[in-house]
Scaffold this motif. Structure first.
Motif, PDB file in Angstrom:
ATOM      1  N   PRO A   3     -29.745 -16.034 -23.437  1.00  0.00           N
ATOM      2  CA  PRO A   3     -30.473 -15.707 -24.823  1.00  0.00           C
ATOM      3  C   PRO A   3     -31.658 -15.386 -24.162  1.00  0.00           C
ATOM      4  O   PRO A   3     -32.333 -14.365 -25.087  1.00  0.00           O
ATOM      5  N   LEU A   4     -32.717 -16.076 -23.552  1.00  0.00           N
ATOM      6  CA  LEU A   4     -33.953 -16.285 -23.402  1.00  0.00           C
ATOM      7  C   LEU A   4     -34.252 -14.552 -22.360  1.00  0.00           C
ATOM      8  O   LEU A   4     -35.108 -14.356 -22.152  1.00  0.00           O
ATOM      9  N   LEU A   5     -33.391 -14.732 -21.510  1.00  0.00           N
ATOM     10  CA  LEU A   5     -33.221 -12.634 -21.173  1.00  0.00           C
ATOM     11  C   LEU A   5     -33.574 -12.030 -21.794  1.00  0.00           C
ATOM     12  O   LEU A   5     -33.820 -10.430 -21.935  1.00  0.00           O
ATOM     13  N   LYS A   6     -32.610 -12.316 -22.983  1.00  0.00           N
ATOM     14  CA  LYS A   6     -32.524 -10.743 -23.924  1.00  0.00           C
ATOM     15  C   LYS A   6     -31.360  -9.724 -23.500  1.00  0.00           C
ATOM     16  O   LYS A   6     -30.535  -9.185 -24.123  1.00  0.00           O
ATOM     17  N   ARG A   7     -31.402  -9.664 -22.617  1.00  0.00           N
ATOM     18  CA  ARG A   7     -30.131  -8.924 -21.201  1.00  0.00           C
ATOM     19  C   ARG A   7     -29.549  -9.149 -20.590  1.00  0.00           C
ATOM     20  O   ARG A   7     -30.787 -10.573 -19.872  1.00  0.00           O
ATOM     21  N   ALA A   8     -28.665  -9.295 -20.375  1.00  0.00           N
ATOM     22  CA  ALA A   8     -27.354  -9.619 -19.251  1.00  0.00           C
ATOM     23  C   ALA A   8     -28.320  -8.904 -17.572  1.00  0.00           C
ATOM     24  O   ALA A   8     -29.067  -7.907 -17.568  1.00  0.00           O
ATOM     25  N   PRO A   9     -28.815 -10.319 -16.346  1.00  0.00           N
ATOM     26  CA  PRO A   9     -29.497  -8.814 -15.302  1.00  0.00           C
ATOM     27  C   PRO A   9     -28.323  -8.801 -14.436  1.00  0.00           C
ATOM     28  O   PRO A   9     -27.034  -8.544 -14.870  1.00  0.00           O
ATOM     29  N   GLU A  10     -28.450  -7.338 -14.051  1.00  0.00           N
ATOM     30  CA  GLU A  10     -27.807  -6.536 -12.570  1.00  0.00           C
ATOM     31  C   GLU A  10     -27.535  -7.722 -11.731  1.00  0.00           C
ATOM     32  O   GLU A  10     -28.408  -8.147 -10.573  1.00  0.00           O
ATOM     33  N   LEU A  11     -26.347  -8.047 -11.804  1.00  0.00           N
ATOM     34  CA  LEU A  11     -25.565  -9.329 -10.288  1.00  0.00           C
ATOM     35  C   LEU A  11     -24.756  -8.558  -9.459  1.00  0.00           C
ATOM     36  O   LEU A  11     -24.108  -7.564 -10.161  1.00  0.00           O
TER      37      LEU A  11
END
Length: 198
Positions: A3-11
């Motif tokens: 939730p702190l990032l607001k969007r899922a990272p590309e992993l």
């Protein structure tokens, strides 16, 4: 953390598997849900779905993986099946065998032949003449014999003329049969994954 990032990272797939592992370990269901969603976009193979589904409690993957292999074993190589372990592999094969023997799926059944494709064995073997024999005792008017009583027999020049008399079930009906068998054979594992996913 998500939730702190607001969007899922590309992993990568491997990193998302790590995220799923840690989210299950630290009881973070929201993060696990995102990892499952992201991993689902990588086109996991049936064996991967089973392995990850068991290890991390993902009932949908477990069910999808088992269903795929029970329906079509060619979706896994020998080494992949070996990696599942003998018991799991045996249960997949047993479920396939049970479906094959059941009354609800096509089996070896009988065949019928179009009468235009039943030829005199003597005439066909000797000169490749297409002499259709009569259905009445399989009589050949060309060589004047009843092929059913002679040693010549009949000839069917094309196997495409054979048609199964076994009633074929629809793809939807077969999918339901496979799904039901998977639910029966893998009930404990599916229930355990469901419990862990809640």
């Amino acid at each position: 953390m998500y939730p702190l990032l607001k969007r899922a990272p590309e992993l990568s797939k491997e990193k998302w598997i790590g995220v799923l592992k840690l989210s299950r370990l630290w009881d973070m269901p929201e993060v696990a849900g995102i990892a499952i969603e992201k991993l689902s976009t990588f086109g996991l193979k049936p064996v991967e779905k089973i392995t990850l589904g068991k290890k991390h409690g993902v009932p949908k993957w477990l069910k999808d993986g088992y269903t795929a292999l029970v329906d079509d074993l060619s979706k896994a190589s020998l080494s992949e099946m070996t990696g599942l372990g003998w018991e799991t592999s045996f249960r997949i094969l047993w479920a396939r065998d049970e479906i094959a023997r059941s009354q609800t799926t096509p089996n070896s059944g009988g065949y019928w032949i179009d009468s235009q494709d039943v030829l005199c064995g003597y005439c066909w073997g000797r000169s490749k003449r297409r002499v259709v024999v009569s259905a009445d005792g399989f009589y050949c008017s060309s060589c004047d014999v009843y092929v059913s009583e002679s040693n010549y027999g009949i000839q069917i020049p094309s196997f495409t003329s054979l048609s199964s008399t076994t009633p074929q079930i629809t793809a939807d009906a077969r999918a339901k049969v496979v799904e039901d068998k998977v639910a029966e054979v893998f009930h404990e594992e599916l229930s355990d994954a469901e419990r862990r996913n809640s």
